[in-house]
Design a protein around this motif. Sequence first.
Motif, PDB file in Angstrom:
ATOM      1  N   THR A 242       0.861  -1.186   0.000  1.00 43.30           N
ATOM      2  CA  THR A 242       0.000   0.000   0.000  1.00 43.30           C
ATOM      3  C   THR A 242       0.895   1.233   0.000  1.00 43.30           C
ATOM      4  O   THR A 242       2.113   1.119  -0.038  1.00 43.30           O
ATOM      5  CB  THR A 242      -0.895   0.038   1.250  1.00 43.30           C
ATOM      6  N   TYR A 243       0.277   2.396   0.067  1.00 38.07           N
ATOM      7  CA  TYR A 243       1.034   3.654   0.086  1.00 38.07           C
ATOM      8  C   TYR A 243       1.694   3.913   1.443  1.00 38.07           C
ATOM      9  O   TYR A 243       2.550   4.789   1.557  1.00 38.07           O
ATOM     10  CB  TYR A 243       0.093   4.816  -0.259  1.00 38.07           C
TER      11      TYR A 243
ATOM     12  N   THR B 214       8.198  -1.015  -7.298  1.00 41.52           N
ATOM     13  CA  THR B 214       8.743   0.329  -7.322  1.00 41.52           C
ATOM     14  C   THR B 214       9.783   0.413  -8.435  1.00 41.52           C
ATOM     15  O   THR B 214      10.279  -0.608  -8.927  1.00 41.52           O
ATOM     16  CB  THR B 214       9.443   0.670  -5.996  1.00 41.52           C
ATOM     17  N   TYR B 243      -5.759   1.620  -6.641  1.00 37.47           N
ATOM     18  CA  TYR B 243      -7.146   1.424  -6.208  1.00 37.47           C
ATOM     19  C   TYR B 243      -8.145   1.735  -7.323  1.00 37.47           C
ATOM     20  O   TYR B 243      -9.317   1.389  -7.206  1.00 37.47           O
ATOM     21  CB  TYR B 243      -7.430   2.324  -5.001  1.00 37.47           C
ATOM     22  N   THR B 250      -2.899   1.222 -13.764  1.00 37.97           N
ATOM     23  CA  THR B 250      -2.720   2.656 -13.943  1.00 37.97           C
ATOM     24  C   THR B 250      -1.369   2.891 -14.611  1.00 37.97           C
ATOM     25  O   THR B 250      -0.333   2.543 -14.038  1.00 37.97           O
ATOM     26  CB  THR B 250      -2.781   3.380 -12.579  1.00 37.97           C
ATOM     27  N   PHE B 251      -1.392   3.440 -15.835  1.00 42.54           N
ATOM     28  CA  PHE B 251      -0.137   3.682 -16.551  1.00 42.54           C
ATOM     29  C   PHE B 251       0.633   4.783 -15.829  1.00 42.54           C
ATOM     30  O   PHE B 251       0.145   5.905 -15.684  1.00 42.54           O
ATOM     31  CB  PHE B 251      -0.446   4.111 -17.989  1.00 42.54           C
ATOM     32  N   ASP B 252       1.838   4.473 -15.369  1.00 39.33           N
ATOM     33  CA  ASP B 252       2.636   5.438 -14.601  1.00 39.33           C
ATOM     34  C   ASP B 252       3.513   6.208 -15.569  1.00 39.33           C
ATOM     35  O   ASP B 252       4.679   5.889 -15.778  1.00 39.33           O
ATOM     36  CB  ASP B 252       3.484   4.683 -13.576  1.00 39.33           C
ATOM     37  N   SER B 254       4.904   9.051 -15.396  1.00 40.84           N
ATOM     38  CA  SER B 254       6.107   9.722 -14.889  1.00 40.84           C
ATOM     39  C   SER B 254       7.257   8.748 -14.703  1.00 40.84           C
ATOM     40  O   SER B 254       8.406   9.184 -14.553  1.00 40.84           O
ATOM     41  CB  SER B 254       5.832  10.521 -13.617  1.00 40.84           C
TER      42      SER B 254
ATOM     43  N   ALA C 212      -6.803   7.850   2.619  1.00 40.73           N
ATOM     44  CA  ALA C 212      -5.519   7.410   2.071  1.00 40.73           C
ATOM     45  C   ALA C 212      -4.396   8.216   2.704  1.00 40.73           C
ATOM     46  O   ALA C 212      -3.449   8.600   2.050  1.00 40.73           O
ATOM     47  CB  ALA C 212      -5.499   7.547   0.549  1.00 40.73           C
ATOM     48  N   ARG C 241      -7.493   3.013   1.905  1.00 42.80           N
ATOM     49  CA  ARG C 241      -7.821   2.613   0.530  1.00 42.80           C
ATOM     50  C   ARG C 241      -6.658   1.818  -0.068  1.00 42.80           C
ATOM     51  O   ARG C 241      -5.525   2.289  -0.087  1.00 42.80           O
ATOM     52  CB  ARG C 241      -8.090   3.861  -0.293  1.00 42.80           C
TER      53      ARG C 241
ATOM     54  N   LEU D 211      -7.083  12.964  -3.464  1.00 42.02           N
ATOM     55  CA  LEU D 211      -5.793  12.278  -3.388  1.00 42.02           C
ATOM     56  C   LEU D 211      -5.903  10.787  -3.690  1.00 42.02           C
ATOM     57  O   LEU D 211      -4.980  10.187  -4.201  1.00 42.02           O
ATOM     58  CB  LEU D 211      -5.219  12.434  -1.976  1.00 42.02           C
ATOM     59  N   ALA D 212      -7.015  10.204  -3.313  1.00 44.36           N
ATOM     60  CA  ALA D 212      -7.183   8.763  -3.552  1.00 44.36           C
ATOM     61  C   ALA D 212      -8.618   8.496  -3.967  1.00 44.36           C
ATOM     62  O   ALA D 212      -9.218   7.514  -3.560  1.00 44.36           O
ATOM     63  CB  ALA D 212      -6.806   7.979  -2.310  1.00 44.36           C
ATOM     64  N   ILE D 240      -2.629  10.660  -8.290  1.00 45.50           N
ATOM     65  CA  ILE D 240      -3.274   9.902  -7.216  1.00 45.50           C
ATOM     66  C   ILE D 240      -2.215   9.252  -6.351  1.00 45.50           C
ATOM     67  O   ILE D 240      -1.058   9.120  -6.743  1.00 45.50           O
ATOM     68  CB  ILE D 240      -4.233   8.828  -7.780  1.00 45.50           C
ATOM     69  N   ARG D 241      -2.643   8.833  -5.186  1.00 45.11           N
ATOM     70  CA  ARG D 241      -1.714   8.226  -4.247  1.00 45.11           C
ATOM     71  C   ARG D 241      -1.529   6.749  -4.582  1.00 45.11           C
ATOM     72  O   ARG D 241      -2.492   6.007  -4.670  1.00 45.11           O
ATOM     73  CB  ARG D 241      -2.274   8.383  -2.831  1.00 45.11           C
ATOM     74  N   THR D 242      -0.280   6.345  -4.742  1.00 44.32           N
ATOM     75  CA  THR D 242       0.037   4.941  -4.968  1.00 44.32           C
ATOM     76  C   THR D 242       1.224   4.576  -4.087  1.00 44.32           C
ATOM     77  O   THR D 242       1.720   5.417  -3.330  1.00 44.32           O
ATOM     78  CB  THR D 242       0.410   4.677  -6.440  1.00 44.32           C
ATOM     79  N   TYR D 243       1.694   3.354  -4.216  1.00 47.46           N
ATOM     80  CA  TYR D 243       2.838   2.886  -3.440  1.00 47.46           C
ATOM     81  C   TYR D 243       4.160   3.457  -3.949  1.00 47.46           C
ATOM     82  O   TYR D 243       5.184   3.374  -3.274  1.00 47.46           O
ATOM     83  CB  TYR D 243       2.878   1.354  -3.468  1.00 47.46           C
ATOM     84  N   GLU D 244       4.172   4.007  -5.165  1.00 45.39           N
ATOM     85  CA  GLU D 244       5.439   4.483  -5.753  1.00 45.39           C
ATOM     86  C   GLU D 244       5.854   5.804  -5.097  1.00 45.39           C
ATOM     87  O   GLU D 244       5.051   6.723  -5.008  1.00 45.39           O
ATOM     88  CB  GLU D 244       5.270   4.662  -7.261  1.00 45.39           C
ATOM     89  N   THR D 245       7.121   5.895  -4.699  1.00 41.80           N
ATOM     90  CA  THR D 245       7.541   7.089  -3.968  1.00 41.80           C
ATOM     91  C   THR D 245       8.497   7.986  -4.745  1.00 41.80           C
ATOM     92  O   THR D 245       8.931   9.007  -4.224  1.00 41.80           O
ATOM     93  CB  THR D 245       8.243   6.695  -2.649  1.00 41.80           C
ATOM     94  N   THR D 247       7.850   9.806  -7.224  1.00 42.02           N
ATOM     95  CA  THR D 247       7.153  11.066  -7.483  1.00 42.02           C
ATOM     96  C   THR D 247       6.174  11.290  -6.326  1.00 42.02           C
ATOM     97  O   THR D 247       5.803  10.342  -5.637  1.00 42.02           O
ATOM     98  CB  THR D 247       6.364  11.010  -8.810  1.00 42.02           C
ATOM     99  N   ASN D 249       3.009  12.058  -6.335  1.00 45.77           N
ATOM    100  CA  ASN D 249       1.813  11.284  -6.622  1.00 45.77           C
ATOM    101  C   ASN D 249       2.052  10.601  -7.963  1.00 45.77           C
ATOM    102  O   ASN D 249       3.074  10.822  -8.593  1.00 45.77           O
ATOM    103  CB  ASN D 249       0.592  12.207  -6.731  1.00 45.77           C
ATOM    104  N   THR D 250       1.089   9.780  -8.391  1.00 47.41           N
ATOM    105  CA  THR D 250       1.201   9.142  -9.698  1.00 47.41           C
ATOM    106  C   THR D 250       0.162   9.776 -10.622  1.00 47.41           C
ATOM    107  O   THR D 250      -1.042   9.677 -10.364  1.00 47.41           O
ATOM    108  CB  THR D 250       0.965   7.622  -9.570  1.00 47.41           C
ATOM    109  N   PHE D 251       0.638  10.434 -11.672  1.00 47.48           N
ATOM    110  CA  PHE D 251      -0.279  11.080 -12.623  1.00 47.48           C
ATOM    111  C   PHE D 251      -1.040   9.987 -13.376  1.00 47.48           C
ATOM    112  O   PHE D 251      -0.432   9.166 -14.057  1.00 47.48           O
ATOM    113  CB  PHE D 251       0.525  11.948 -13.598  1.00 47.48           C
ATOM    114  N   ASP D 252      -2.360   9.996 -13.247  1.00 48.97           N
ATOM    115  CA  ASP D 252      -3.182   8.950 -13.868  1.00 48.97           C
ATOM    116  C   ASP D 252      -3.592   9.427 -15.263  1.00 48.97           C
ATOM    117  O   ASP D 252      -4.675   9.970 -15.462  1.00 48.97           O
ATOM    118  CB  ASP D 252      -4.414   8.690 -13.002  1.00 48.97           C
TER     119      ASP D 252
END
Lengths: 338, 338, 338, 338
Positions: A242-243, B214, B243, B250-252, B254, C212, C241, D211-212, D240-245, D247, D249-252
């Motif tokens: 999770t985040y 990651t 989510y 979700t295409f990342d 960045s 979140a 979430r 954010l989520a 949006i908020r994801t597990y990737e850190t 960036t 956030n993750t641009f959807d």
Amino acid sequence: MIIIMHDNAKKSEIAAVEERLAKFGFQTHPIYGEKKTVIGAIGDKRQIRMSEILLMSGVENIVPIMRPYKLASKELKKEKSVIDVGHGVTIGGNKLAVLAGPCAVEGREHFLRMARIVKAEGANILRGGAFKPRTSPYAFGGLEGEGLKIMREAGDELDMPICTEVMDTRDVELVASYADIIQIGARNMQNFKLLREVGKTNKPIFLKRGLASTIDEWLMAAEYIMSEGNDNVILCERGIRTYETSTRNTFDVSAIPVTQELTHLPIIADPSHATGNYKYVAPVAKAGIAAGADGIMVEVHDCPECAESDGPQSLKPEKFADLMADLKKIAAAIGKEI
Amino acid sequence: MIIIMHDNAKKSEIAAVEERLAKFGFQTHPIYGEKKTVIGAIGDKRQIRMSEILLMSGVENIVPIMRPYKLASKELKKEKSVIDVGHGVTIGGNKLAVLAGPCAVEGREHFLRMARIVKAEGANILRGGAFKPRTSPYAFGGLEGEGLKIMREAGDELDMPICTEVMDTRDVELVASYADIIQIGARNMQNFKLLREVGKTNKPIFLKRGLASTIDEWLMAAEYIMSEGNDNVILCERGIRTYETSTRNTFDVSAIPVTQELTHLPIIADPSHATGNYKYVAPVAKAGIAAGADGIMVEVHDCPECAESDGPQSLKPEKFADLMADLKKIAAAIGKEI
Amino acid sequence: MIIIMHDNAKKSEIAAVEERLAKFGFQTHPIYGEKKTVIGAIGDKRQIRMSEILLMSGVENIVPIMRPYKLASKELKKEKSVIDVGHGVTIGGNKLAVLAGPCAVEGREHFLRMARIVKAEGANILRGGAFKPRTSPYAFGGLEGEGLKIMREAGDELDMPICTEVMDTRDVELVASYADIIQIGARNMQNFKLLREVGKTNKPIFLKRGLASTIDEWLMAAEYIMSEGNDNVILCERGIRTYETSTRNTFDVSAIPVTQELTHLPIIADPSHATGNYKYVAPVAKAGIAAGADGIMVEVHDCPECAESDGPQSLKPEKFADLMADLKKIAAAIGKEI
Amino acid sequence: MIIIMHDNAKKSEIAAVEERLAKFGFQTHPIYGEKKTVIGAIGDKRQIRMSEILLMSGVENIVPIMRPYKLASKELKKEKSVIDVGHGVTIGGNKLAVLAGPCAVEGREHFLRMARIVKAEGANILRGGAFKPRTSPYAFGGLEGEGLKIMREAGDELDMPICTEVMDTRDVELVASYADIIQIGARNMQNFKLLREVGKTNKPIFLKRGLASTIDEWLMAAEYIMSEGNDNVILCERGIRTYETSTRNTFDVSAIPVTQELTHLPIIADPSHATGNYKYVAPVAKAGIAAGADGIMVEVHDCPECAESDGPQSLKPEKFADLMADLKKIAAAIGKEI
């Protein structure tokens, strides 16, 4: 399944969908709403690819009615599975399983010492890694065959079943010749060739949930193993991605009651990998048992700072003893025993 | 690395940490703040396990300063890698790569027809699955060896490199004997044995990002391959698990500039698996190219509703042609070509 | 804080960073590694914006050493807070809090009946919504002022504190005039104006974790309230979430020990909102208590199918009674009482 | 909607469900499969609470057929909305919107200077924060009323619409009296009272995705505003908020085509908040435009390291100029203009 048509679906489109479904042996039951038409279809879904309908003109979506797994499902087998893992130990009954030991088998003397300690404190299954999946190619990868021999020796000396991971189809035969329980790690939960291969053995399989797998995907992985004839699958919740970063993963405690509603397979809680931090192992282990898990898997090491891997999440023997004392009380409070 | 001590760390605890670090050849530089002491440690991190320090009394946390990968890092190689994938095609240069074809190889005639179509529209690499990872054990698993032969025939006829997935260490030699580019799928990104095995071949490796990996873990998977001597790794962003359920993943986007900052390896965008829906493939493909990707991988099928797998995300040939026309304009707008 | 310089940072860049830090009153301690230089900086971080350093030439990253919250931190106050919520009830001590009642206040008779039931079964705080945050603008939004009066009447009749949500700065005064505990809902956890406004009241604040939000963000929200002079903040974990859809949210059970390590504030488990499904409420409630939570908040309704909101996650009175019986045993097993 | 019954549902249970649905004016159409019965129900869903059926004996699940929003839906309005934001500027047409300016209004001189710069480079709307949501209670919260005046002055001088955030229902009237476009920030996307309040103004609303938040929740937030009579809602994807850190956030990026399929409302890409890092702003902005967004919102500051907030993600004027030059070419490539 239910086929949902677009708002503006034409009569001819609806008719075409019904016709194709009929061709594959489905009975169709269209329901005409004010804006939308939906079509109920009764038949054997395996006879048709979803996309064959989904991509037809006028179709908006398809809603499956049945779960995708069968052998793992409670629809097939209502009573809970109690799995015999050898040496007189079962998983899934009233007595909780405690799989304990160091993350990796680091050497004969050390493993035997740790095995005796965890048995003395109440563990009934030995865990340890001979083949280790490591994020870095430069990290310790396990003692491999030598590690398996050491585990077997400890298991025999203490009359305990041993549980250890296999990572490669080429090693399944070797691991099966030593282990009582074969573990599929989180990173290999969708290594389908490996699932099939362990499904061909006659050993119970300890199936960790994938790092970011849904419960449905997890049960489909169990289905892979079972579809090869091996019904003895034990699920293990070990935290999902999770985040949140304050723990290594997020222990999904509700996966315990959810899987118990969907499947007859037993489920074990792994607080060590879920949290990645020895300070949080005991509270999460207690939570898992209170939520109804069939046991725990926990990493124990007498010198966590010297451990070849996962030291930060390993419990020292005295903390493991404290945890076992607490778990006994909680087990009793919910009518189980350790 | 930097060792952060607890607020109330004792002098003796600080001294003990310094002593242990010194034993492993580190130079230490303690900085005494009002509340906290931190210790800078200079040396070869590979000489010591983090946990050996992390678990010492008084230690709160450790902050690594260096990235965990070396061969994949720009620190080692500043200029971007341009990878020769055979048949006169390179990935990573000014000319964009377009890997196209059906999800699975379904038969000789069909694959040859699709191959000719995608070539005619401007694809320069053929993609197709001979070994297919499927969520369900009851789904089509690919033509395996027969599929490889068909792909090779198409590649030779059209003078195009072919890219196909391997899922099992036991099949690496076979796949390497047919393919120009070996694909590691998302589900196997941390199948470390498989990574090592393809690292021993001399073929370029197309490394898909794991479902919930990651960027650091992804580059560590590249490092696994490279640590075996194979430097020709091509990254592929194919969407991550979040989510949001309106797309399959979700295409990342960045991840494209981020990897370009961290590594010299080229990166390809896969809008088909990222979205799981043909309607969104073209916008996401264009986004990937505009963001700086070195190419795209896209699934094309002349009859998506008949496709053995991934029909819903496959483009029909005419939509693929439209996309290629758009991509040519966008490529030109950013100084590249297709 | 620690400033990490790029591999190729020039001496002049290092000097410029040190100079700027010195200007703001920091002492600097550069550590020169083989490849990288890092600078330890001691001083008052509030005197400087991070970006003022982060964006300087040659700077790669900044690592803060201190947590961003102060009043909520254990560094400031080591002993756990025990919060007096009125009517002789405290939260944070050895006796567990049980906040129970219907999701929304639906009418006087109904609420009084439910209040008597939950009290009889052992709840010690009444919960209910007068202002309801609803995803749809067309759904029931609560009885507002009328609901507050009903709750107050029930609280007075039964000598129990009442806990209810406020959603709008304009309603804070009104809610504070009726409620014993003011709830900030998950969706408003970062409604900073609202946090400041409830921070100005003298009522305990029940702060739900954002949908979140990280644990750090959550404690910063507590800090907002405390920075206005109101130290009586009660945390509530209600699920986060994630990608898993079999439950409404994922209950983050490890947030219980993690917050207990970081803050002196008490923490309550809310299994109703976490799972969204009455079948999973009891196992997750038990897990929360076993993990060390200071109590639970649970929705109870005598006719879940008639409930104005959240019916699917509401326990019927008899199931609530069963849960309370189980919780008493688990509480006893860990040395607490209900 | 479709009601799915349990495998073992009794005839009497099916009859009871049909009876209750009929009571609320639904027509029912049961479909009897081999294992499962499903019931199609046609009628006005607003007449009944889902839980009233979901919790009946024998019911397994309910599948809604219609989307929950109406006014925001393409079912109601097929052609895309082109929103007049004043000063001759529209959003949603062939000409792309460029909202630019500093994160916060920091002072009169500075804002006027920045406004002139971004206009000169091609921005057509000014952005800036007078009320700033900050994670820390100790950080700069904006110039508030003074900031609004400064923005208005700049907008009037340059004949440009201004867009600024409101965070509190009590400030809506004030902000509406200065701003051309009122922004609802990500943290307030489900601040339902605030949504209703801005819905009562006659100003276009710039609605950032939470954010989520799922896309459905986002469109329901738009529905809140529209249900009060204000149809001029502009969506903004900001990560949006994801597990990737790597960036912030993750641009959807796929949210752009997805929303364009579901709603007639225009959508803007915000690469600044999505990435949190100036290095990634340009690639993500280009990706957003290539994917079909109706414009971008971007933070520009002449001295990012002096910025009161969000310095690390702000573009310097010269980088903004470069981005505009690139965007002009990409816009042309897809048949749009800036």
